[in-house]
Design a protein around this motif. Structure first.
Motif, PDB file in Angstrom:
ATOM      1  N   LEU A 578      65.006   9.515  26.282  1.00 31.48           N
ATOM      2  CA  LEU A 578      66.257  10.078  26.286  1.00 31.48           C
ATOM      3  C   LEU A 578      65.977  11.504  26.292  1.00 31.48           C
ATOM      4  CD1 LEU A 578      69.264  10.035  25.732  1.00 31.48           C
ATOM      5  CD2 LEU A 578      68.907  10.236  23.192  1.00 31.48           C
ATOM      6  N   LYS A 579      66.394  12.392  27.243  1.00 31.22           N
ATOM      7  CA  LYS A 579      66.136  13.916  27.610  1.00 31.22           C
ATOM      8  C   LYS A 579      67.305  14.582  27.247  1.00 31.22           C
ATOM      9  CE  LYS A 579      62.015  12.841  30.210  1.00 31.22           C
ATOM     10  NZ  LYS A 579      62.038  11.290  29.976  1.00 31.22           N
ATOM     11  N   LEU A 580      67.360  15.773  26.866  1.00 29.49           N
ATOM     12  CA  LEU A 580      68.586  16.691  26.677  1.00 29.49           C
ATOM     13  C   LEU A 580      68.331  17.989  27.364  1.00 29.49           C
ATOM     14  CD1 LEU A 580      71.350  17.605  25.474  1.00 29.49           C
ATOM     15  CD2 LEU A 580      69.957  18.479  23.564  1.00 29.49           C
ATOM     16  N   VAL A 581      69.127  18.492  28.333  1.00 29.80           N
ATOM     17  CA  VAL A 581      68.709  19.635  29.235  1.00 29.80           C
ATOM     18  C   VAL A 581      69.963  20.792  28.532  1.00 29.80           C
ATOM     19  CG1 VAL A 581      68.682  20.874  31.094  1.00 29.80           C
ATOM     20  CG2 VAL A 581      67.834  18.694  31.065  1.00 29.80           C
ATOM     21  N   GLY A 582      69.620  21.771  28.068  1.00 28.28           N
ATOM     22  CA  GLY A 582      70.468  22.990  27.855  1.00 28.28           C
ATOM     23  C   GLY A 582      70.147  24.168  28.601  1.00 28.28           C
ATOM     24  N   GLY A 583      70.962  24.846  29.088  1.00 32.21           N
ATOM     25  CA  GLY A 583      70.667  26.227  29.743  1.00 32.21           C
ATOM     26  C   GLY A 583      71.688  27.269  29.677  1.00 32.21           C
ATOM     27  N   VAL A 584      71.390  28.442  30.030  1.00 32.78           N
ATOM     28  CA  VAL A 584      72.785  29.452  30.081  1.00 32.78           C
ATOM     29  C   VAL A 584      71.980  30.697  30.931  1.00 32.78           C
ATOM     30  CG1 VAL A 584      72.053  30.560  27.913  1.00 32.78           C
ATOM     31  CG2 VAL A 584      74.343  30.948  28.849  1.00 32.78           C
ATOM     32  N   ARG A 585      72.912  31.250  31.574  1.00 33.04           N
ATOM     33  CA  ARG A 585      72.417  32.613  32.101  1.00 33.04           C
ATOM     34  C   ARG A 585      73.398  33.565  32.137  1.00 33.04           C
ATOM     35  NH1 ARG A 585      69.820  33.455  38.210  1.00 33.04           N
ATOM     36  NH2 ARG A 585      70.653  35.381  38.759  1.00 33.04           N
ATOM     37  N   PHE A 586      73.107  34.843  32.056  1.00 31.40           N
ATOM     38  CA  PHE A 586      73.931  36.113  31.977  1.00 31.40           C
ATOM     39  C   PHE A 586      73.665  36.638  33.283  1.00 31.40           C
ATOM     40  CE2 PHE A 586      74.568  40.443  31.308  1.00 31.40           C
ATOM     41  CZ  PHE A 586      75.777  40.614  30.766  1.00 31.40           C
ATOM     42  N   ASP A 587      74.817  37.219  34.140  1.00 34.49           N
ATOM     43  CA  ASP A 587      74.561  38.028  35.352  1.00 34.49           C
ATOM     44  C   ASP A 587      75.525  39.070  34.984  1.00 34.49           C
ATOM     45  OD1 ASP A 587      73.229  36.755  37.369  1.00 34.49           O
ATOM     46  OD2 ASP A 587      74.378  34.843  36.827  1.00 34.49           O
ATOM     47  N   TYR A 588      74.778  40.433  35.603  1.00 35.44           N
ATOM     48  CA  TYR A 588      75.727  41.548  35.790  1.00 35.44           C
ATOM     49  C   TYR A 588      75.612  42.007  37.449  1.00 35.44           C
ATOM     50  CZ  TYR A 588      76.446  46.587  36.339  1.00 35.44           C
ATOM     51  OH  TYR A 588      76.731  47.655  36.769  1.00 35.44           O
ATOM     52  N   VAL A 589      76.745  42.018  37.764  1.00 31.89           N
ATOM     53  CA  VAL A 589      76.650  42.372  39.414  1.00 31.89           C
ATOM     54  C   VAL A 589      77.697  43.649  39.495  1.00 31.89           C
ATOM     55  CG1 VAL A 589      77.690  41.408  41.515  1.00 31.89           C
ATOM     56  CG2 VAL A 589      76.970  39.915  39.768  1.00 31.89           C
ATOM     57  N   HIS A 590      76.963  44.368  40.413  1.00 27.28           N
ATOM     58  CA  HIS A 590      77.723  45.696  40.879  1.00 27.28           C
ATOM     59  C   HIS A 590      77.998  45.746  42.374  1.00 27.28           C
ATOM     60  CE1 HIS A 590      78.782  50.192  41.139  1.00 27.28           C
ATOM     61  NE2 HIS A 590      77.880  49.987  42.359  1.00 27.28           N
ATOM     62  N   GLN A 591      79.184  46.229  42.732  1.00 23.90           N
ATOM     63  CA  GLN A 591      79.411  45.751  44.229  1.00 23.90           C
ATOM     64  C   GLN A 591      80.001  47.081  44.432  1.00 23.90           C
ATOM     65  OE1 GLN A 591      80.820  41.939  45.398  1.00 23.90           O
ATOM     66  NE2 GLN A 591      81.922  41.760  43.653  1.00 23.90           N
ATOM     67  N   PHE A 592      79.714  47.536  45.813  1.00 19.02           N
ATOM     68  CA  PHE A 592      80.133  48.921  46.429  1.00 19.02           C
ATOM     69  C   PHE A 592      80.939  48.382  47.891  1.00 19.02           C
ATOM     70  CE2 PHE A 592      79.279  51.830  49.687  1.00 19.02           C
ATOM     71  CZ  PHE A 592      80.058  52.906  49.536  1.00 19.02           C
ATOM     72  N   GLN A 593      81.986  48.908  48.131  1.00 18.69           N
ATOM     73  CA  GLN A 593      82.476  48.683  49.619  1.00 18.69           C
ATOM     74  C   GLN A 593      83.332  49.772  50.297  1.00 18.69           C
ATOM     75  OE1 GLN A 593      84.419  44.742  50.229  1.00 18.69           O
ATOM     76  NE2 GLN A 593      86.201  45.930  50.805  1.00 18.69           N
ATOM     77  N   ARG A 594      83.091  49.844  51.461  1.00 17.99           N
ATOM     78  CA  ARG A 594      84.033  50.803  52.264  1.00 17.99           C
ATOM     79  C   ARG A 594      84.401  50.179  53.457  1.00 17.99           C
ATOM     80  NH1 ARG A 594      82.153  56.291  54.371  1.00 17.99           N
ATOM     81  NH2 ARG A 594      84.360  56.517  54.865  1.00 17.99           N
ATOM     82  N   ALA A 595      85.523  49.719  53.549  1.00 22.46           N
ATOM     83  CA  ALA A 595      86.025  48.626  54.821  1.00 22.46           C
ATOM     84  C   ALA A 595      87.611  49.121  55.243  1.00 22.46           C
ATOM     85  CB  ALA A 595      85.783  47.299  54.344  1.00 22.46           C
ATOM     86  N   GLY A 596      87.669  49.413  56.345  1.00 19.97           N
ATOM     87  CA  GLY A 596      89.177  49.551  56.663  1.00 19.97           C
ATOM     88  C   GLY A 596      89.028  50.462  58.045  1.00 19.97           C
TER      89      GLY A 596
END
Length: 865
Positions: A578-596
């Motif tokens: 019997l095996k238990l798996v627990g996990g968690v992740r924290f992400d920070y995402v910065h985006q830049f865009q020039r479109a048009g």
């Protein structure tokens, strides 16, 4: 004989106990050891009996227990050495001595015979030996051939090279993938060396053996074998695209050797350097960050091997296909601490669509350096270029709907003929550095820098005119007559893995950090439209110069994305089964865009998003070959900073949630693998047009959309007997809109998702008699009907079944032949054998229909040296 006070742990076929009495047994047995060993088949000139081992990676004590049950040998080891030590496991048909060596790889232990079927273990300063990775000399040769292990080596022998456990596992996979359809381990699911049976989420593997026998030149061909994946690219298309569990997966869901790889799907990846394909289904943000919820595809590339091997093959096919592949691997020095691999491909081909060539060239060098007893470094690179054209779609009338002028020919090209091009080149360079602090703790750092250069000048159709034979078209290029763009990708992952025992439970702890940066250099696209670009589908004229049409718009594109992710995961053995798996992740995402449009001087737009992505899973094994599992996992995908609403606020990231239960089995000494899964997957926070038509016309949107997919999937891989292999899959997928601003869209099925998809492929190679060396294979791929998309008009793409087949001839050549080759391999593969005419994909209801490939024949001749 002095017994001493050292307490021993003894492993027998009846179990293991702590005892001192083993010394008395050793003393008595040692008097008659030599003749007894000879009678048991341990000695010069004997042929020891082989056993079928199936011992996964686990604590050394339990591994030795399983070894004793399998072989009826007795193994003794001082108890203080056995504590907190792990074994990489062993699989396959081996002699007991070979099996024991495999169990001890990476432990720093050696063994000594003290009686028939009785050995003792002790620490060995010479290190762990993996077959093929040994130094020159008598000791190395003996270790590699399995002819015995002693406490001392001849004075003139070079000590074997101690190989880190991480590399041992990798080499085991590299050597087994070209030999079997069945894979027992996949690093993608857990980012640790975890058997597939212990993963609480559905994962499937396509091995090199499948790729070679099906002659799967593109990823699309190989991924057809997996349930829940709908593939739709034509053989000449420049992009790869798939649906997994009802949702389209894009560039965010492609990985290469565990590192994010934005460019694989944009380049129609070739399989010449692919070792295996691992597909993790469902949200994978807990370990891999932002992405679409259907799942991820991890491309595992071919890496160096310790023994020299060379191969070359040539493939000829219809539509003037000429293709050659070269592969060379082996050691660069006598001690085998430097290994290399070089793979090369060259292809020149037309396709069933006019003007759409399939030319490609690729070179991938790789070097592995065993830096020390616990450290390895692999450095690799790749240059791959594809020359082709983008294939525009066709109208619905004449493909899936009636046309007053008849069916549109399958070879019809709706681009601008020889004026267009879509050449793409990728450059990759990176490293993989691993270090083991001890038998339980290790660190791995991987980095890759990639550049994608695209030279695109192409067009497409806008609408079908009332005469049902003329289409209006557009033409796109950069300033002047060029359109070269470059994208840059930096990707780095650092993982620390530790195995320890806490509160009477075994733990495998993973902690990691991921950094990535994606940048698109500024590029301008000039669009031209007008009646002069119109094309007659039934009498096309490709001589019209598209640059003579007036300019309708000039658009600017420039983007950048930066990501930092930190994750933690613990695999806990609550009980042995019997095996238990627990996990968690924290992400920070910065985006830049020039479109048009350039005339509107598009502003710079940025966004900063964070996400927390957890996963919980449970695996229960009522008996060793059967695993029951369940899991809950969450996904994360930021919206583009170019999406906006009337309040001016940024949209929240999309979130996804999956519940999954399943069963996974490995029977007949792991020759048969079966996976059955049920899942419920929801995608939330989708951006939909503003319900106010006036604001929607200005590009405003709201965030109220929700979609749901649920279904059942079955995957089977088997090597049922010598020469007989099978891979099969079935998926039932119910995917629909559950919330939307437009109530007419609710409960509509998601586009291009069939209720049912099934595949079967099997090969058999004759092992004896007059047909020895010959083989045959065949299979089917079937899809039920699909609606094109959720919007009106609703059009259905009919289902289809295509039949594939193959013939083989493999022969070992006589030594000292004039080619100096060991084996010759001949294969003829037939795809769509019955020449079924079908539409494989559509991206809109009016003008986006694409025919599937007609009958294709590929003849291959290869040599192995």
């Amino acid at each position: 004989m002095s017994i001493g006070k050292t307490q021993l742990k003894v492993f027998t076929s009846k179990g293991f106990t702590y005892t001192l009495a083993v010394h008395l047994l050793i003393a008595c047995q040692s008097l008659s050891m030599i003749p007894a060993l000879a009678q048991d088949g341990i000695g010069a000139g004997s042929e020891p009996r082989q056993f079928m081992f199936n011992i996964p990676s686990q604590p050394l004590s339990s591994a030795l227990h399983s070894f004793a049950d399998t072989t009826d040998w007795q193994v003794s080891i001082p108890s203080e050495i056995a504590a907190d030590m792990s074994s990489p496991g062993v699989t396959g048909s081996l002699t007991p001595e070979q099996g024991l060596k495999s169990l001890l790889v990476g432990t720093g232990l050696t063994y000594r015979f003290v009686g028939p079927k009785i050995v003792t273990l002790k620490r060995d300063s010479s290190g762990a030996v993996v077959p093929g990775l040994v130094g020159a000399g008598a000791a190395g040769a003996a270790a590699a051939s399995g002819n015995g292990a002693t406490d001392t080596a001849p004075s003139n022998a070079q000590k074997p090279v101690k190989v880190p456990e991480i590399l041992v596992k990798d080499i085991r996979e590299r050597e087994s993938d070209p030999k079997s359809y069945v894979a027992e381990e996949a690093n993608t699911a857990m980012r640790t060396d975890t058997p597939i049976r212990d993963s609480p989420q559905s994962i499937q593997v396509v091995t090199r053996k499948v790729i070679e026998e099906q002659k799967a030149i593109r990823l699309d061909d190989a991924l057809q074998n997996i349930s829940g994946i709908s593939t739709f690219s034509q053989s000449a298309d420049v992009n790869d695209a798939w649906f997994i569990r009802g949702f389209a997966i894009g560039n965010n869901n492609m990985f290469r050797n565990g590192l994010f790889d934005l460019f694989s799907a944009q380049l129609a990846s070739d399989t010449y350097n692919v070792q295996r394909l691992e597909v993790l289904k469902g949200p994978a943000s807990v370990l891999y960050g932002l992405g679409d919820p259907g799942g991820i595809i991890n491309i595992v590339t071919r890496k160096p091997l310790p023994d020299a091997a060379y191969s070359a093959n040539v493939t000829l096919g219809n539509y003037n296909l000429y293709r050659s592949e070269l592969d060379a691997t082996g050691p660069l020095n006598a001690s085998k601490t430097l290994l290399y691999r070089l793979t090369v491909v060259g292809q020149k081909a037309l396709s069933f669509v006019d003007f759409a060539n399939r030319d490609a060239v690729g070179v991938t060098p790789s070097i592995t350096w065993i830096m020390g007893s616990r450290t390895t470094l692999t450095v690799d690179g790749e240059y791959f270029k594809r020359w082709t054209q983008r294939i525009p779609g066709l109208p619905s009338e004449g493909t899936v709907l009636p046309n007053i002028n008849g069916d549109i020919p399958r070879n019809r090209f709706t681009g601008m003929g020889n004026f267009g091009r879509n050449d793409r080149t990728v450059y990759r360079v990176g490293y993989d550095l691993s270090h083991q602090f001890n038998n339980n703790w290790s660190i791995r750092n991987m980095y890759r820098y990639s550049i994608l250069q695209s030279d695109q000048i192409n067009g497409g159709i806008l609408a079908l005119e009332p005469d049902q034979r003329t289409v209006s078209r557009f033409w796109g290029s950069g300033p002047g007559e060029t359109s070269i763009s470059r994208q840059h990708l930096h990707s780095m992952v650092t993982n620390i893995v530790g195995r320890f025992r806490l509160l009477q439970m075994d733990h495998t702890l993973l902690t990691g950090v991921e950094l990535r940066e994606v940048r698109q250099n500024p590029i301008q696209i000039t669009t031209r439209t007008g009646p002069s670009l119109n094309l007659d589908l039934y009498n096309p004229d490709y001589g019209i110069n598209p640059f003579s049409a007036p300019i309708s718009a000039v658009r600017l594109f420039e983007t950048e994305q930066k990501l930092v992710g930190v994750y933690l995961q613990d695999q806990i053995a609550l009980l042995p089964n019997l095996k238990l798996v627990g996990g968690v992740r924290f992400d920070y995402v910065h985006q830049f865009q020039r479109a048009g449009t350039v005339a509107a001087n598009p502003p710079e737009q940025t966004s900063d998003d964070t996400g927390v992505s957890p996963r919980l899973g449970l695996v229960y094994q009522p008996i060793e070959p059967v695993s029951l599992y369940t899991s809950w996992t969450r996904g994360f995908l930021p919206n583009s900073p170019g999406s906006f609403n009337p309040t001016g606020e940024l949209f929240k990231p999309e979130r996804s949630t999956q519940y999954e239960v399943g069963i996974r089995t490995f029977f007949f000494q792991n020759r048969l693998s079966l996976g059955l899964a049920w899942y419920h997957l929801t995608r939330e926070n989708l951006v939909t047009p503003d319900p106010d038509p006036a604001r929607a016309a200005q590009g405003f949107a709201v965030q109220t959309g929700e979609q749901r997919s649920q279904g059942i999937e079955l995957d089977v891989t088997a090597s049922l007997a010598d020469g007989w292999n099978v891979i099969a899959s079935y998926a039932y997928t119910d995917a629909e809109v559950t919330k939307d601003n437009d109530p007419t869209l609710v409960n509509r099925r998601l586009g291009m998702i069939p209720y049912n998809k099934a595949t079967l492929w099997s090969t058999y190679h004759f092992q004896e008699g007059s047909l020895k060396g010959f083989g045959l294979g065949g299979g089917v791929i079937g899809y039920t009907g699909r609606n094109v998309w959720i919007f009106d008009p609703q059009v259905n793409v009919p289902g289809y079944v295509i039949v594939n087949a193959a013939l083989y001839y493999n022969r070992d050549l006589e030594p000292n032949n004039w080619l100096k080759a060991k084996q010759i391999n001949v294969a003829v593969n037939f795809r769509n054998l019955l020449d079924q005419r079908y539409v494989g994909y559509a991206d809109n209801s009016l003008t986006g229909y694409f025919y599937g490939d007609p009958r294709t024949v590929l003849a291959t001749v290869g040599l192995r040296f």
